[in-house]
Design a protein around this motif. Structure first.
Motif, PDB file in Angstrom:
ATOM      1  N   SER A   1       7.961   5.468   3.278  1.00  0.00           N
ATOM      2  CA  SER A   1       8.995   5.630   2.257  1.00  0.00           C
ATOM      3  C   SER A   1       8.666   6.678   1.200  1.00  0.00           C
ATOM      4  N   VAL A   2       7.424   7.114   1.135  1.00  0.00           N
ATOM      5  CA  VAL A   2       7.048   8.098   0.114  1.00  0.00           C
ATOM      6  C   VAL A   2       6.569   9.417   0.724  1.00  0.00           C
ATOM      7  N   LYS A   3       6.491   9.502   2.039  1.00  0.00           N
ATOM      8  CA  LYS A   3       6.023  10.728   2.688  1.00  0.00           C
ATOM      9  C   LYS A   3       6.890  11.905   2.288  1.00  0.00           C
ATOM     10  N   GLY A   4       6.234  13.001   1.960  1.00  0.00           N
ATOM     11  CA  GLY A   4       6.953  14.199   1.550  1.00  0.00           C
ATOM     12  C   GLY A   4       7.300  14.227   0.076  1.00  0.00           C
ATOM     13  N   ARG A   5       7.114  13.111  -0.613  1.00  0.00           N
ATOM     14  CA  ARG A   5       7.443  13.052  -2.045  1.00  0.00           C
ATOM     15  C   ARG A   5       6.206  12.783  -2.906  1.00  0.00           C
ATOM     16  N   PHE A   6       5.301  11.968  -2.407  1.00  0.00           N
ATOM     17  CA  PHE A   6       4.107  11.602  -3.173  1.00  0.00           C
ATOM     18  C   PHE A   6       2.887  12.317  -2.604  1.00  0.00           C
ATOM     19  N   THR A   7       1.940  12.621  -3.489  1.00  0.00           N
ATOM     20  CA  THR A   7       0.685  13.240  -3.080  1.00  0.00           C
ATOM     21  C   THR A   7      -0.470  12.571  -3.808  1.00  0.00           C
ATOM     22  N   ILE A   8      -1.436  12.090  -3.032  1.00  0.00           N
ATOM     23  CA  ILE A   8      -2.647  11.514  -3.621  1.00  0.00           C
ATOM     24  C   ILE A   8      -3.730  12.577  -3.620  1.00  0.00           C
ATOM     25  N   SER A   9      -4.487  12.626  -4.706  1.00  0.00           N
ATOM     26  CA  SER A   9      -5.567  13.599  -4.802  1.00  0.00           C
ATOM     27  C   SER A   9      -6.712  12.988  -5.601  1.00  0.00           C
ATOM     28  N   ARG A  10      -7.817  13.705  -5.584  1.00  0.00           N
ATOM     29  CA  ARG A  10      -9.029  13.169  -6.211  1.00  0.00           C
ATOM     30  C   ARG A  10      -9.765  14.299  -6.901  1.00  0.00           C
ATOM     31  N   ASP A  11     -10.248  14.052  -8.113  1.00  0.00           N
ATOM     32  CA  ASP A  11     -11.083  15.004  -8.836  1.00  0.00           C
ATOM     33  C   ASP A  11     -12.444  14.335  -9.008  1.00  0.00           C
ATOM     34  N   ASN A  12     -13.378  14.726  -8.171  1.00  0.00           N
ATOM     35  CA  ASN A  12     -14.693  14.073  -8.203  1.00  0.00           C
ATOM     36  C   ASN A  12     -15.408  14.311  -9.520  1.00  0.00           C
ATOM     37  N   ALA A  13     -15.228  15.470 -10.097  1.00  0.00           N
ATOM     38  CA  ALA A  13     -15.913  15.772 -11.362  1.00  0.00           C
ATOM     39  C   ALA A  13     -15.433  14.853 -12.487  1.00  0.00           C
TER      40      ALA A  13
ATOM     41  N   LEU B   1       0.851  -1.184   0.000  1.00  0.00           N
ATOM     42  CA  LEU B   1       0.000   0.000   0.000  1.00  0.00           C
ATOM     43  C   LEU B   1       0.888   1.236   0.000  1.00  0.00           C
ATOM     44  N   VAL B   2       0.649   2.130  -0.932  1.00  0.00           N
ATOM     45  CA  VAL B   2       1.440   3.351  -1.043  1.00  0.00           C
ATOM     46  C   VAL B   2       0.706   4.545  -0.437  1.00  0.00           C
ATOM     47  N   ALA B   3      -0.564   4.695  -0.780  1.00  0.00           N
ATOM     48  CA  ALA B   3      -1.328   5.854  -0.309  1.00  0.00           C
ATOM     49  C   ALA B   3      -2.811   5.586  -0.488  1.00  0.00           C
ATOM     50  N   PHE B   4      -3.613   6.257   0.335  1.00  0.00           N
ATOM     51  CA  PHE B   4      -5.049   6.266   0.100  1.00  0.00           C
ATOM     52  C   PHE B   4      -5.621   7.603   0.522  1.00  0.00           C
ATOM     53  N   ILE B   5      -6.816   7.875   0.059  1.00  0.00           N
ATOM     54  CA  ILE B   5      -7.528   9.104   0.415  1.00  0.00           C
ATOM     55  C   ILE B   5      -8.954   8.726   0.771  1.00  0.00           C
ATOM     56  N   THR B   6      -9.399   9.139   1.949  1.00  0.00           N
ATOM     57  CA  THR B   6     -10.724   8.764   2.418  1.00  0.00           C
ATOM     58  C   THR B   6     -11.797   9.652   1.814  1.00  0.00           C
ATOM     59  N   TYR B   7     -13.029   9.282   2.066  1.00  0.00           N
ATOM     60  CA  TYR B   7     -14.167  10.074   1.584  1.00  0.00           C
ATOM     61  C   TYR B   7     -14.063  11.510   2.115  1.00  0.00           C
ATOM     62  N   GLY B   8     -13.615  11.646   3.354  1.00  0.00           N
ATOM     63  CA  GLY B   8     -13.512  12.966   3.969  1.00  0.00           C
ATOM     64  C   GLY B   8     -12.246  13.724   3.583  1.00  0.00           C
ATOM     65  N   GLY B   9     -11.371  13.075   2.822  1.00  0.00           N
ATOM     66  CA  GLY B   9     -10.168  13.755   2.373  1.00  0.00           C
ATOM     67  C   GLY B   9      -8.918  13.467   3.184  1.00  0.00           C
ATOM     68  N   THR B  10      -9.015  12.606   4.190  1.00  0.00           N
ATOM     69  CA  THR B  10      -7.826  12.229   4.949  1.00  0.00           C
ATOM     70  C   THR B  10      -6.907  11.387   4.072  1.00  0.00           C
ATOM     71  N   ARG B  11      -5.622  11.697   4.127  1.00  0.00           N
ATOM     72  CA  ARG B  11      -4.650  11.003   3.299  1.00  0.00           C
ATOM     73  C   ARG B  11      -3.700  10.183   4.158  1.00  0.00           C
ATOM     74  N   TYR B  12      -3.312   9.040   3.640  1.00  0.00           N
ATOM     75  CA  TYR B  12      -2.314   8.188   4.272  1.00  0.00           C
ATOM     76  C   TYR B  12      -1.213   7.917   3.259  1.00  0.00           C
ATOM     77  N   TYR B  13       0.032   7.873   3.765  1.00  0.00           N
ATOM     78  CA  TYR B  13       1.177   7.525   2.924  1.00  0.00           C
ATOM     79  C   TYR B  13       2.073   6.546   3.664  1.00  0.00           C
ATOM     80  N   VAL B  14       2.617   5.612   2.942  1.00  0.00           N
ATOM     81  CA  VAL B  14       3.637   4.746   3.534  1.00  0.00           C
ATOM     82  C   VAL B  14       4.874   5.606   3.796  1.00  0.00           C
TER      83      VAL B  14
END
Length: 116
Positions: free
Chosen positions: A62-74, A47-60
């Motif tokens: 090894s990738v913190k500070g380098r990777f960003t997960i985001s979502r475009d609902n539209a 698991l590298v990253a996830f983003i919850t319904y409320g927008g909370t993000r998790y990162y493993v």
């Protein structure tokens, strides 16, 4: 048809950036917790990253500070922005989510290779 389609992988040099996208069809990707995993030859899927319904993000770690997960609902799409890539980030990256009935849905995977 319910499916996830990833795009954006490729060959990059160390320190460069890549943005992966995961476009969902047949389901609303924001209704669950979409996530990114990666897997290399002979390794378990991680698991590298996830983003919850409320927008909370998790990162493993090894990738913190380098990777960003985001979502475009539209666009019903989830992204993984990967900066400062390292050779150890070389893997096949998979997008995952679940249907409202709890069924796991995986994308086909996209290869990211970091090499000079």
């Amino acid at each position: 048809q319910v499916q996830l389609v990833e795009a954006g992988g490729g060959l990059v040099q160390p320190g460069e950036s890549v943005r992966l996208s995961c476009a969902a069809s047949g389901l609303t990707i924001s209704s669950d917790t979409p996530s990114w995993y990666r897997q290399g030859p002979g390794k378990e899927r991680e698991l590298v990253a996830f983003i919850t319904y409320g927008g909370t993000r998790y990162y493993v770690d090894s990738v913190k500070g380098r990777f960003t997960i985001s979502r475009d609902n539209a666009k019903n799409t989830v992204y993984l922005q990967m900066n400062g890539l390292k050779p150890e980030d070389t893997d096949v990256y998979y997008c995952r989510t679940r249907t409202p009935f709890g069924e796991e849905i995986w994308g086909q995977g996209t290869q990211v290779t970091v090499s000079s």
